[in-house]
Design an enzyme around this catalytic site. Structure first.
Site, PDB file in Angstrom:
ATOM      1  N   GLU A  59       0.655  -1.297  -0.185  1.00  0.00           N
ATOM      2  CA  GLU A  59      -0.124   0.051   0.213  1.00  0.00           C
ATOM      3  C   GLU A  59       0.860   1.053   0.040  1.00  0.00           C
ATOM      4  OE1 GLU A  59      -2.207  -2.915   2.789  1.00  0.00           O
ATOM      5  OE2 GLU A  59      -0.056  -2.545   2.158  1.00  0.00           O
ATOM      6  N   CYS A  82      -2.458  -3.391   7.367  1.00  0.00           N
ATOM      7  CA  CYS A  82      -1.759  -3.392   8.807  1.00  0.00           C
ATOM      8  C   CYS A  82      -2.243  -2.481   9.625  1.00  0.00           C
ATOM      9  CB  CYS A  82      -0.342  -3.412   8.841  1.00  0.00           C
ATOM     10  SG  CYS A  82       0.603  -2.192   8.380  1.00  0.00           S
ATOM     11  N   TRP A 177      19.632 -37.106 -17.575  1.00  0.00           N
ATOM     12  CA  TRP A 177      18.444 -36.173 -16.762  1.00  0.00           C
ATOM     13  C   TRP A 177      17.277 -37.191 -17.312  1.00  0.00           C
ATOM     14  CZ3 TRP A 177      19.397 -32.500 -13.623  1.00  0.00           C
ATOM     15  CH2 TRP A 177      20.882 -31.914 -13.820  1.00  0.00           C
ATOM     16  N   ARG A 191      12.199 -22.845  -7.673  1.00  0.00           N
ATOM     17  CA  ARG A 191      13.341 -22.607  -6.821  1.00  0.00           C
ATOM     18  C   ARG A 191      13.261 -20.958  -6.270  1.00  0.00           C
ATOM     19  NH1 ARG A 191      18.653 -26.030  -8.493  1.00  0.00           N
ATOM     20  NH2 ARG A 191      17.835 -28.026  -8.465  1.00  0.00           N
ATOM     21  N   LEU A 211      21.588 -26.856  -5.834  1.00  0.00           N
ATOM     22  CA  LEU A 211      20.108 -26.524  -5.486  1.00  0.00           C
ATOM     23  C   LEU A 211      19.987 -24.806  -5.493  1.00  0.00           C
ATOM     24  CD1 LEU A 211      19.116 -28.630  -2.510  1.00  0.00           C
ATOM     25  CD2 LEU A 211      18.836 -29.237  -4.931  1.00  0.00           C
ATOM     26  N   ARG A 214      19.494 -21.179 -11.332  1.00  0.00           N
ATOM     27  CA  ARG A 214      20.530 -20.860 -12.696  1.00  0.00           C
ATOM     28  C   ARG A 214      19.676 -20.346 -13.856  1.00  0.00           C
ATOM     29  NH1 ARG A 214      22.462 -25.491 -10.428  1.00  0.00           N
ATOM     30  NH2 ARG A 214      21.614 -27.025 -11.793  1.00  0.00           N
TER      31      ARG A 214
END
Length: 327
Positions: A59, A82, A177, A191, A211, A214
């Site tokens: 906001e 809030c 793969w 990710r 992990l 990329r």
């Protein structure tokens, strides 16, 4: 003051605000990823989403962009504004009132006890019409925040890359793969949308996975790395002992579980998986390693009625199926 009612047109603007909120995820942590659209005479005059680190709020960003044009407009916000000031900025309900906004349409109430209902009360006390829409798109965009508030854990996505016969690897462990480059790129995008990522100890030992993200421009969004292990985590990693207790991951709101079969089974058995991402390659392995180990299911009937298909799409030669937890 009588509560205003949301219209079909309001739903459309809230969906736009929810799409904006995606830009804040996951960098807004520990605050929720919120989107805000300011509309006057059917035209967008400003928009905003929660910034990195949680401030400024959506906001505040939109109001700063609108300036005096905000007076008399309708504000569409995915989460109740809030109602508490902090050292990092004033409360959004007060800021909306001070800007002269005429109407506020809210997609979802805030479970934070500092705001829950108080934000709406502050707005109505200032003479602003308020509609609490109960918008599904808003709730979906806030899933991690809402699950953490209700269950003290992150929203959990389990990712599986499978052959047509449900394998994640050859019998000897070869797995690179299973899926093609388009599916793998989509995994990296996922990710980038998560605070934390986890694999099992066996996967960590066997594959030494990075992990990270990329994708050019999104490398900084690589999630915190966790391993499901009763032992000590290596440098740059943290260890999670028990999927039934995800409180150690706080303040993370979104956890991506990426491998392997035992980790997947542990999270499913603990009944903490909220979303399944199944990348299915058009290959048959036969005799390979199954994607999920035993989850202790007592009978076949207990497997039914737990998942609802939410989305399907083709990624190159592969298919992505997204399932949402029911109930």
């Amino acid at each position: 003051m009588k509560r205003d009612r949301a219209t079909d047109d309001d739903a459309r603007w809230l969906q736009a605000a929810a799409r904006l909120a995606e830009r804040a995820r996951p960098l807004s942590r520990p605050n929720p990823a919120v989107g805000c659209v300011l509309v006057k005479d059917g035209h967008v005059i400003a928009r905003g989403w929660t910034q990195a680190g949680g401030r400024p709020h959506a906001e505040a960003v939109a109001l700063a962009a609108a300036g005096e044009a905000a007076r008399g407009c309708t504000a569409y916000v995915t989460l109740e504004p809030c109602a508490h000031d902090s050292e990092r900025g004033p409360c959004c309900a007060g800021s909306l009132a001070a800007a002269g906004v005429a109407r506020v349409v809210i997609g979802c109430g805030d479970p934070d006890p500092r705001t829950a209902g108080s934000g709406i009360a502050m707005l109505e006390g200032a003479g602003i019409a308020v509609a609490l829409a109960g918008c599904a798109a808003s709730r979906a965009s806030l899933a991690g925040y809402l699950v953490r508030a209700a269950e003290n854990r992150p929203f959990v996505t389990l990712k599986l890359a499978l052959s047509l016969d449900g394998c994640i690897a050859m019998a000897d462990g070869e797995s690179q793969w299973i899926t093609g480059p388009a599916a793998r790129a989509h995994t990296h995008l996922e990710r980038a949308r998560h605070d934390a990522i986890l694999v099992g100890a066996g996967t960590l030992r066997a594959d030494s996975p990075r992990l990270d993200v990329r994708i050019a421009g999104l490398e900084a969004r690589s999630p915190q790395r966790w391993v499901l292990s009763g032992g000590t985590a290596p440098a740059g990693w943290q260890a999670l002992r028990d999927p039934a207790d995800l409180s150690p991951l706080a303040p993370a709101q979104y956890l991506f579980v990426e491998g392997g079969a035992n980790a997947a089974a542990a999270f499913l058995a603990a009944d903490v998986v909220d979303r399944l991402l199944i990348y299915r390659a058009p290959i048959v392995i036969g005799g390979g390693r199954p994607g999920i180990a035993d989850i202790g299911l007592p009978c076949l009937a207990d497997a039914h009625g737990r998942w609802a298909l939410a989305d399907t799409r083709r990624l190159g030669t592969d298919m992505l199926e997204v399932y949402a937890r029911k109930g």
